[in-house]
Design an enzyme around this catalytic site. Structure first.
Site, PDB file in Angstrom:
ATOM      1  N   TRP A 102      14.476   7.464 -10.056  1.00  0.00           N
ATOM      2  CA  TRP A 102      14.305   6.320 -11.112  1.00  0.00           C
ATOM      3  C   TRP A 102      14.060   7.045 -12.560  1.00  0.00           C
ATOM      4  O   TRP A 102      14.737   6.425 -13.399  1.00  0.00           O
ATOM      5  CB  TRP A 102      12.768   5.708 -10.871  1.00  0.00           C
ATOM      6  CG  TRP A 102      12.989   4.654  -9.722  1.00  0.00           C
ATOM      7  CD1 TRP A 102      12.352   4.628  -8.374  1.00  0.00           C
ATOM      8  CD2 TRP A 102      13.740   3.459  -9.497  1.00  0.00           C
ATOM      9  NE1 TRP A 102      12.906   3.576  -7.876  1.00  0.00           N
ATOM     10  CE2 TRP A 102      13.746   2.905  -8.377  1.00  0.00           C
ATOM     11  CE3 TRP A 102      14.691   2.960 -10.765  1.00  0.00           C
ATOM     12  CZ2 TRP A 102      14.231   1.659  -8.039  1.00  0.00           C
ATOM     13  CZ3 TRP A 102      15.454   1.888 -10.131  1.00  0.00           C
ATOM     14  CH2 TRP A 102      15.237   1.270  -8.973  1.00  0.00           C
ATOM     15  N   ASP A 172       7.113   4.708 -17.061  1.00  0.00           N
ATOM     16  CA  ASP A 172       7.523   3.752 -16.064  1.00  0.00           C
ATOM     17  C   ASP A 172       6.485   3.967 -14.782  1.00  0.00           C
ATOM     18  O   ASP A 172       6.843   4.796 -14.042  1.00  0.00           O
ATOM     19  CB  ASP A 172       8.891   4.161 -15.425  1.00  0.00           C
ATOM     20  CG  ASP A 172       9.369   3.226 -14.302  1.00  0.00           C
ATOM     21  OD1 ASP A 172       8.528   2.423 -14.021  1.00  0.00           O
ATOM     22  OD2 ASP A 172      10.382   3.241 -13.811  1.00  0.00           O
ATOM     23  N   LYS A 196       5.482  -3.937  -7.092  1.00  0.00           N
ATOM     24  CA  LYS A 196       4.856  -3.060  -6.046  1.00  0.00           C
ATOM     25  C   LYS A 196       3.325  -3.428  -5.952  1.00  0.00           C
ATOM     26  O   LYS A 196       2.502  -3.473  -4.986  1.00  0.00           O
ATOM     27  CB  LYS A 196       4.873  -1.602  -6.629  1.00  0.00           C
ATOM     28  CG  LYS A 196       6.495  -1.125  -6.341  1.00  0.00           C
ATOM     29  CD  LYS A 196       7.558  -1.251  -6.973  1.00  0.00           C
ATOM     30  CE  LYS A 196       9.095  -0.944  -6.230  1.00  0.00           C
ATOM     31  NZ  LYS A 196      10.008  -0.457  -7.327  1.00  0.00           N
TER      32      LYS A 196
END
Ligand SMILES: *Cc1c(COP(=O)(O)O)cnc(C)c1O
Length: 361
Positions: A102, A172, A196
């Site tokens: 990511w 993030d 999530k």
């Protein structure tokens, strides 16, 4: 019938109590005839939901003064662009730590707008680890420093935060947000896609320090301009009202369950149980991430004999343990243990793993 546990990395399992409340909420029409899916964003009912979500989140985090919260449409990946578009200001350079999949995608996106200085890299050799935390060579003129505290695919979590001095730290936090207490004052900006630990996909929470809003953001599209969204009470365009409603229900559920400290404790117990089962399997199962860097949210593991991966996945699914396949760029297995995964789910997985290895003899 025994329960089925979904270990997906996201969209992830939501708490049963939240789904039940969502069902009841969905069917309630207000005096204006609108249910939560139908409310105009100018209506008092929508404003109340937004304010409730903001206040509950602020209370959970103990949000310090000088920070603002936005509930924006889109996923974490939109923020890969929105962060440079809003925070570069007059600077040309931004610093990024490369911790895995990511972070890599965030870096690739930022390169469209900025000169990216990669100030730390994760160690690719096993045991895998987060980038080393000391001595990041931050360029003098960099606008911010971006990290990915929990790499969802690799299953790597930073053991601590880097010290970036006066350079605002941007995170993030998609796969670790609300998994435990968070010292917001360490950050200039935190963002997290909802699917999530917050709620349904399509919503992203952004927490931003007020002084960063003064930076010029000429090229940020209006719905993605933090300053404009805050000036117009999060309603530059139609907000994802139902997702915000669900997020507020999740925040309530966390508060009723004891808050972020209780989440951290329960999450630690779940993760320790599973990592212990892997580490004591005599090498049948292996965790490739170093101790101290193992993600409590995304437990990555593999079978010593890779040919057993597909049978493992098939039999796990038949036993009611679903979505255990590793990230597509990483392979192997992964169990995501976000807040809504009960201890019973982890216990069932550990029991299945022991049984599976016994049957392979
Ligand atoms: C899931 C995830 C993303 C991607 O989120 P989208 O909502 O699909 O854009 C980004 N970063 C991290 C750390 C993630 O876990």
């Amino acid at each position: 019938m025994s329960p089925v546990y979904n270990f997906a990395s996201g969209p992830a399992r939501l708490p049963d109590a939240v789904l039940e409340r969502a069902r009841d909420t969905l069917l309630l029409r207000g005096a204006d005839g609108a249910c939560a899916l139908e409310r105009p964003f100018s209506s008092p009912a929508f404003r109340a939901t937004l304010e409730r979500a903001r206040q509950r989140l602020a209370a959970l985090l103990g949000l310090p003064a000088g920070y603002r919260v936005l509930f924006l449409a889109g996923g974490a990946m939109q923020q890969f662009s929105m962060v440079p578009l809003n925070l570069l200001g007059r600077a040309r350079c931004a610093a990024y730590a490369d911790s895995g999949y990511w972070a890599g995608r965030a870096i690739r996106e930022a390169r469209r707008y900025a000169e990216v200085a990669v100030v730390a890299r994760y160690q690719g050799a096993t045991p895998l680890a987060a980038p080393p935390l000391a001595n990041w060579p931050l360029p003098d003129d960099c606008a911010y420093c971006h990290i990915t505290p929990n790499e969802t695919g690799e299953g790597i979590a930073y053991p601590a935060l880097p010290d970036t001095g006066a350079v605002p730290l941007v995170a993030d936090a998609t796969s670790c947000f609300l998994a435990g207490p968070l010292d917001v004052s360490r950050f200039g900006l935190i963002y997290a896609g909802a699917q999530k630990n917050i709620g349904p996909a399509g919503l992203t929470v952004v927490i931003v320090r007020e002084d960063l809003l003064e930076r010029e953001a000429r090229y940020a599209p209006a719905p993605y301009c933090y300053r404009q969204q805050l000036a117009e009470n999060n309603t530059v365009n139609t907000p994802v009202g139902w997702a915000i409603e669900l997020a507020a229900l999740v925040f309530d559920w966390i508060a009723e369950s004891g808050g972020l400290a209780a989440m951290a404790l329960a999450n630690r117990r779940k993760a320790e149980r599973l990592y212990h089962a892997i580490d004591t399997s005599g090498g049948f199962y292996q965790a490739p991430v170093a101790h101290g860097h193992r993600s409590p949210s995304n437990v990555r593991f593999q079978l010593a004999d890779e040919r057993l991966t597909e049978p493992f996945l098939q039999q796990a699914e038949a036993a009611g343990l679903t979505h255990l396949r590793g990230h597509c760029h990483v392979g192997g297995l992964r169990a995501s243990l976000y807040n809504a995964m009960p201890q019973a789910g982890v216990d069932a997985l550990v029991a299945f793993m022991a049984d599976f290895s016994r049957r392979q003899g």
